[in-house]
Motif scaffolding. Structure first.
Motif, short mmCIF file in Angstrom:
data_model
loop_
_atom_site.label_atom_id
_atom_site.label_comp_id
_atom_site.label_asym_id
_atom_site.label_seq_id
_atom_site.Cartn_x
_atom_site.Cartn_y
_atom_site.Cartn_z
N ARG A 11 18.36 15.68 26.96
CA ARG A 11 16.96 16.04 26.18
C ARG A 11 16.91 17.64 25.96
N GLU A 12 17.59 18.24 27.04
CA GLU A 12 17.60 19.93 26.93
C GLU A 12 18.44 20.11 25.58
N LEU A 13 19.54 19.49 25.45
CA LEU A 13 20.48 19.72 24.45
C LEU A 13 19.94 19.29 23.07
N GLU A 44 18.01 29.10 24.34
CA GLU A 44 17.15 29.33 25.71
C GLU A 44 17.22 27.83 26.07
N GLU A 45 17.32 26.86 25.11
CA GLU A 45 17.26 25.34 25.41
C GLU A 45 18.77 24.87 25.95
N THR A 46 19.72 25.52 25.44
CA THR A 46 21.00 25.42 26.00
C THR A 46 21.24 25.87 27.54
N GLY A 47 20.46 27.14 27.56
CA GLY A 47 20.36 27.51 28.89
C GLY A 47 19.77 26.73 30.08
N HIS A 48 18.59 25.91 29.60
CA HIS A 48 17.95 24.80 30.24
C HIS A 48 19.01 23.79 30.85
N ALA A 49 19.65 23.25 29.48
CA ALA A 49 20.71 22.17 29.84
C ALA A 49 21.61 22.64 31.16
MG MG Z 1 13.78 23.19 27.42
#
Ligand code: MG
Length: 152
Positions: A11-13, A44-49
């Motif tokens: 989902r983060e990806l 940033e979202e890639t970082g979350h993943a």
């Molecule tokens: Mg996120």
């Protein structure tokens, strides 16, 4: 727990993909600052993943890569984009809260600690999306575009 974290990585990806698609939209609208902001958001979202990916790797969990859903590619306006952004982040917050619920029910303290970071992050994400959405309603797009160009 493992399955739920795998779902969250996916989902983060997807979130990264979602924001990249919005960046493409803003480029086409010649709103370079908005486009930049969305590219940074995607990063940033890639970082979350990756944060969850590393957590799983450290704990010896089995990471399973699955298809990443294709994001929408068209929006009506900047306002429409940020309405979707806010809606999306609220959904992600729900997922994170759900993840925390699973960690608690399994008495998984390590997972709870890891997810706690995301709980705080989601509060910020919602706040930021809401702020930009309000700005769009009240101010000129060009002016906001200049400010969003500065996000590094
Ligand atoms: Mg996120």
């Amino acid at each position: 727990m493992q399955e739920a974290i795998n779902r969250q990585i996916n989902r983060e990806l997807y979130s990264a993909y979602f924001y990249l698609s919005m960046s493409v939209y803003f480029e086409s609208e010649k709103l370079k600052g908005f486009a930049n902001w969305m590219r940074m958001q995607a990063r940033e979202e890639t970082g979350h993943a990756m944060r969850l990916f590393s957590y799983m790797a450290e704990r010896g969990g089995r990471i399973i890569m699955q298809d990443i859903e294709a994001p929408p590619i068209e929006w009506d306006s900047a306002r429409d984009v940020f309405e979707h952004t806010l809606k999306h982040e609220k959904k992600v917050t729900e997922m994170i809260n759900n993840l925390m619920g699973i960690a608690k029910s399994e008495n998984d303290i390590e997972a709870q600690k890891a997810i706690e970071w995301f709980v705080n992050e989601q509060a910020e994400e919602e706040e930021t999306a809401e702020k930009i959405l309000n700005d769009i309603k009240e101010r000129g797009l060009q002016e906001i575009d200049k400010e969003l160009a500065e996000r590094k």
